[in-house]
Design a protein around this motif. Sequence first.
Motif, PDB file in Angstrom:
ATOM      1  N   ARG A   3       0.848  -1.187   0.000  1.00 56.29           N
ATOM      2  CA  ARG A   3       0.000   0.000   0.000  1.00 56.29           C
ATOM      3  C   ARG A   3       0.888   1.243   0.000  1.00 56.29           C
ATOM      4  NH1 ARG A   3      -2.768   0.107   5.970  1.00 56.29           N
ATOM      5  NH2 ARG A   3      -1.025   1.048   7.048  1.00 56.29           N
ATOM      6  N   GLY A   4       0.355   2.301  -0.573  1.00 54.24           N
ATOM      7  CA  GLY A   4       1.101   3.553  -0.601  1.00 54.24           C
ATOM      8  C   GLY A   4       2.042   3.682  -1.790  1.00 54.24           C
ATOM      9  N   ARG A   5       2.147   2.613  -2.599  1.00 55.80           N
ATOM     10  CA  ARG A   5       3.074   2.649  -3.727  1.00 55.80           C
ATOM     11  C   ARG A   5       2.412   1.959  -4.923  1.00 55.80           C
ATOM     12  NH1 ARG A   5       8.571   3.646  -4.462  1.00 55.80           N
ATOM     13  NH2 ARG A   5       9.483   2.284  -5.999  1.00 55.80           N
ATOM     14  N   PRO A   6       2.022   2.735  -5.944  1.00 54.35           N
ATOM     15  CA  PRO A   6       1.336   2.109  -7.081  1.00 54.35           C
ATOM     16  C   PRO A   6       2.209   1.069  -7.770  1.00 54.35           C
ATOM     17  CG  PRO A   6       1.879   4.424  -7.537  1.00 54.35           C
ATOM     18  CD  PRO A   6       2.168   4.189  -6.095  1.00 54.35           C
ATOM     19  N   HIS A   7       1.557   0.029  -8.270  1.00 56.95           N
ATOM     20  CA  HIS A   7       2.277  -1.042  -8.965  1.00 56.95           C
ATOM     21  C   HIS A   7       1.683  -1.170 -10.369  1.00 56.95           C
ATOM     22  CE1 HIS A   7       4.727  -4.874  -8.395  1.00 56.95           C
ATOM     23  NE2 HIS A   7       4.311  -4.906  -9.643  1.00 56.95           N
ATOM     24  N   PHE A   8       2.521  -0.918 -11.369  1.00 52.67           N
ATOM     25  CA  PHE A   8       2.068  -0.994 -12.754  1.00 52.67           C
ATOM     26  C   PHE A   8       2.533  -2.296 -13.391  1.00 52.67           C
ATOM     27  CE2 PHE A   8       2.321   3.527 -11.746  1.00 52.67           C
ATOM     28  CZ  PHE A   8       1.036   3.909 -12.084  1.00 52.67           C
ATOM     29  N   THR A  10       6.520   7.523 -12.375  1.00 51.07           N
ATOM     30  CA  THR A  10       7.416   6.377 -12.201  1.00 51.07           C
ATOM     31  C   THR A  10       8.306   6.494 -10.962  1.00 51.07           C
ATOM     32  OG1 THR A  10       8.997   7.434 -13.673  1.00 51.07           O
ATOM     33  CG2 THR A  10       7.532   5.806 -14.651  1.00 51.07           C
ATOM     34  N   GLU A  11       8.420   7.697 -10.416  1.00 50.37           N
ATOM     35  CA  GLU A  11       9.362   7.899  -9.328  1.00 50.37           C
ATOM     36  C   GLU A  11       9.007   7.105  -8.065  1.00 50.37           C
ATOM     37  OE1 GLU A  11      10.795  11.909  -7.433  1.00 50.37           O
ATOM     38  OE2 GLU A  11      10.836  11.957  -9.628  1.00 50.37           O
ATOM     39  N   ASP A  12       7.718   7.076  -7.743  1.00 49.73           N
ATOM     40  CA  ASP A  12       7.297   6.414  -6.501  1.00 49.73           C
ATOM     41  C   ASP A  12       6.447   5.191  -6.788  1.00 49.73           C
ATOM     42  OD1 ASP A  12       8.416   8.378  -4.674  1.00 49.73           O
ATOM     43  OD2 ASP A  12       6.925   9.714  -5.556  1.00 49.73           O
ATOM     44  N   ALA A  13       6.802   4.448  -7.838  1.00 47.58           N
ATOM     45  CA  ALA A  13       5.972   3.306  -8.219  1.00 47.58           C
ATOM     46  C   ALA A  13       6.838   2.084  -8.480  1.00 47.58           C
ATOM     47  CB  ALA A  13       5.174   3.650  -9.477  1.00 47.58           C
ATOM     48  N   ASP A  14       6.198   0.930  -8.468  1.00 46.60           N
ATOM     49  CA  ASP A  14       6.858  -0.294  -8.907  1.00 46.60           C
ATOM     50  C   ASP A  14       6.292  -0.710 -10.246  1.00 46.60           C
ATOM     51  OD1 ASP A  14       8.603  -0.691  -6.700  1.00 46.60           O
ATOM     52  OD2 ASP A  14       6.905  -1.360  -5.505  1.00 46.60           O
ATOM     53  N   LEU A  15       7.065  -1.517 -10.966  1.00 44.44           N
ATOM     54  CA  LEU A  15       6.654  -1.921 -12.300  1.00 44.44           C
ATOM     55  C   LEU A  15       7.002  -3.385 -12.507  1.00 44.44           C
ATOM     56  CD1 LEU A  15       5.664  -0.860 -15.120  1.00 44.44           C
ATOM     57  CD2 LEU A  15       8.055  -0.489 -15.674  1.00 44.44           C
ATOM     58  N   SER A  16       6.027  -4.146 -12.997  1.00 42.17           N
ATOM     59  CA  SER A  16       6.296  -5.529 -13.387  1.00 42.17           C
ATOM     60  C   SER A  16       6.087  -5.659 -14.881  1.00 42.17           C
ATOM     61  CB  SER A  16       5.361  -6.493 -12.651  1.00 42.17           C
ATOM     62  OG  SER A  16       5.714  -6.562 -11.288  1.00 42.17           O
ATOM     63  N   VAL A  17       6.922  -6.445 -15.515  1.00 40.79           N
ATOM     64  CA  VAL A  17       6.844  -6.656 -16.957  1.00 40.79           C
ATOM     65  C   VAL A  17       6.410  -8.098 -17.193  1.00 40.79           C
ATOM     66  CG1 VAL A  17       8.085  -6.537 -19.142  1.00 40.79           C
ATOM     67  CG2 VAL A  17       8.749  -5.030 -17.249  1.00 40.79           C
ATOM     68  N   VAL A  18       5.307  -8.254 -17.955  1.00 37.85           N
ATOM     69  CA  VAL A  18       4.781  -9.585 -18.222  1.00 37.85           C
ATOM     70  C   VAL A  18       5.097  -9.959 -19.665  1.00 37.85           C
ATOM     71  CG1 VAL A  18       2.687 -11.001 -18.325  1.00 37.85           C
ATOM     72  CG2 VAL A  18       2.907  -9.251 -16.571  1.00 37.85           C
ATOM     73  N   PHE A  19       5.622 -11.147 -19.855  1.00 34.61           N
ATOM     74  CA  PHE A  19       5.844 -11.655 -21.206  1.00 34.61           C
ATOM     75  C   PHE A  19       5.478 -13.129 -21.238  1.00 34.61           C
ATOM     76  CE2 PHE A  19       8.508 -13.981 -24.212  1.00 34.61           C
ATOM     77  CZ  PHE A  19       8.039 -13.419 -25.381  1.00 34.61           C
ATOM     78  N   ALA A  20       4.650 -13.513 -22.216  1.00 35.19           N
ATOM     79  CA  ALA A  20       4.289 -14.921 -22.412  1.00 35.19           C
ATOM     80  C   ALA A  20       3.890 -15.581 -21.087  1.00 35.19           C
ATOM     81  CB  ALA A  20       5.430 -15.676 -23.093  1.00 35.19           C
ATOM     82  N   SER A  21       3.010 -14.925 -20.371  1.00 36.79           N
ATOM     83  CA  SER A  21       2.348 -15.439 -19.170  1.00 36.79           C
ATOM     84  C   SER A  21       3.188 -15.362 -17.896  1.00 36.79           C
ATOM     85  CB  SER A  21       1.837 -16.880 -19.364  1.00 36.79           C
ATOM     86  OG  SER A  21       2.849 -17.845 -19.116  1.00 36.79           O
ATOM     87  N   ARG A  22       4.434 -14.899 -18.018  1.00 35.35           N
ATOM     88  CA  ARG A  22       5.277 -14.803 -16.817  1.00 35.35           C
ATOM     89  C   ARG A  22       5.671 -13.363 -16.526  1.00 35.35           C
ATOM     90  NH1 ARG A  22       7.870 -19.850 -15.575  1.00 35.35           N
ATOM     91  NH2 ARG A  22       7.364 -21.372 -17.180  1.00 35.35           N
ATOM     92  N   VAL A  23       5.875 -13.056 -15.233  1.00 36.83           N
ATOM     93  CA  VAL A  23       6.511 -11.787 -14.882  1.00 36.83           C
ATOM     94  C   VAL A  23       8.004 -11.987 -15.084  1.00 36.83           C
ATOM     95  CG1 VAL A  23       7.064 -10.194 -13.011  1.00 36.83           C
ATOM     96  CG2 VAL A  23       4.725 -11.023 -13.278  1.00 36.83           C
ATOM     97  N   VAL A  24       8.572 -11.261 -16.052  1.00 37.95           N
ATOM     98  CA  VAL A  24       9.990 -11.476 -16.371  1.00 37.95           C
ATOM     99  C   VAL A  24      10.893 -10.497 -15.640  1.00 37.95           C
ATOM    100  CG1 VAL A  24       9.559 -12.554 -18.606  1.00 37.95           C
ATOM    101  CG2 VAL A  24       9.852 -10.068 -18.482  1.00 37.95           C
ATOM    102  N   GLU A  25      10.308  -9.416 -15.142  1.00 37.87           N
ATOM    103  CA  GLU A  25      11.129  -8.413 -14.465  1.00 37.87           C
ATOM    104  C   GLU A  25      10.235  -7.575 -13.589  1.00 37.87           C
ATOM    105  OE1 GLU A  25      13.672  -6.229 -17.085  1.00 37.87           O
ATOM    106  OE2 GLU A  25      14.445  -5.007 -15.435  1.00 37.87           O
ATOM    107  N   THR A  26      10.717  -7.202 -12.411  1.00 42.59           N
ATOM    108  CA  THR A  26       9.934  -6.342 -11.530  1.00 42.59           C
ATOM    109  C   THR A  26      10.882  -5.490 -10.702  1.00 42.59           C
ATOM    110  OG1 THR A  26       8.098  -6.356  -9.943  1.00 42.59           O
ATOM    111  CG2 THR A  26       9.728  -8.068  -9.682  1.00 42.59           C
ATOM    112  N   GLY A  27      10.474  -4.274 -10.374  1.00 42.60           N
ATOM    113  CA  GLY A  27      11.340  -3.392  -9.587  1.00 42.60           C
ATOM    114  C   GLY A  27      10.786  -1.985  -9.565  1.00 42.60           C
ATOM    115  N   PRO A  28      11.549  -1.061  -8.958  1.00 45.85           N
ATOM    116  CA  PRO A  28      11.127   0.343  -8.984  1.00 45.85           C
ATOM    117  C   PRO A  28      10.941   0.785 -10.439  1.00 45.85           C
ATOM    118  CG  PRO A  28      12.981   0.041  -7.484  1.00 45.85           C
ATOM    119  CD  PRO A  28      12.824  -1.246  -8.236  1.00 45.85           C
TER     120      PRO A  28
END
Length: 272
Positions: A32-37, A208-226
């Motif tokens: 909570r408190g940190r958006p996740h895209f 993007t400064e105060d958020a996290d980001l996950s990258v989805v490819f072919a059904s998997r999260v391949v990368e996640t981080g600030p």
Amino acid sequence: MTLLLEQVSVRIPIGSGREVHALTDVDLVAARGRPHFVIGSSGSGKSTLCSTVTGLLPDSARFSGTVTVTGACTAPELWKRRGRTVGVVPQSAMTCFTPVRKLGGQLAETVRFLRGERSPRELLDLVGLEAGALAKYPHELSGGMLQRAAIAAAIAGDPPVVVADEPTSALDPERSRDAVALLAGLALRQDRVVLVATHDIEALHDVTEDADLSVVFASRVVETGPADEVLTAPRHPYTRDLLAALPENGLHPLPHPTPSLVDLPADYRYGS
Ligand SMILES: Nc1ncnc2c1ncn2[C@@H]1O[C@H](COP(=O)(O)OP(=O)(O)OP(=O)(O)O)[C@@H](O)[C@H]1O
Ligand code: NI
């Protein structure tokens, strides 16, 4: 309070013993408190990921793994609490209001149904709309205002978790950035868990400064981080190629085709 996905997989049978690997072994933490895209190409599994939280998976889908809102509940109990523990922002605001009634009455009804504690006026205030909008019919509001109203409806039951799947698809670029900033604010200023899936990476630039980001490819999260780190120094080759494909980075087409997710081999890797 945190939204936790652990080893979440979704398989959708499509007949003849075949199935779509819509989501595979996904671990995700949204605090909570940190958006996740969540970003990724079309058909990569973003909507499926959102649906494992909101409970809007196709009836035939096989779900495994754990989705928990810490301190509250775990799926499938979570899915029964849609509106109360998890608020859902629709892709197009047009679909969440009936055209024949004024906004105020519709919001009041949503608040009653969800036993929310805020009045329609207070909800509008939280999303930056003036009280005058209550007396308007949906068609009297602009697309951007209507999306704000839809976000007000999504938080009518004061859910600690808000999920938005492609919330900007009906909006122009400027309204898209506004809508994303408003959703980010539900996390940053109202201390909620906010999960937003979008293919519209450009709409994320201001947040993007105060958020996290996950990258989805072919059904998997391949990368996640600030988010700013992932976007400026991507580690996974797919993320690098996805970013290089943006207009501002030269529109380089993705060098590797997106695989079909039907009976996707477990050892499939990007570029293989
Ligand atoms: N009801 C369904 N029946 C069969 N396959 C489905 C169903 N829903 C989704 N899929 C498949 O699951 C995979 C993941 O789809 P999903 O909608 O989650 O991707 P997405 O990243 O949200 O794509 P988009 O950017 O186009 O919205 C795709 O291969 C899609 O075709
Ligand atoms: Ni989608």
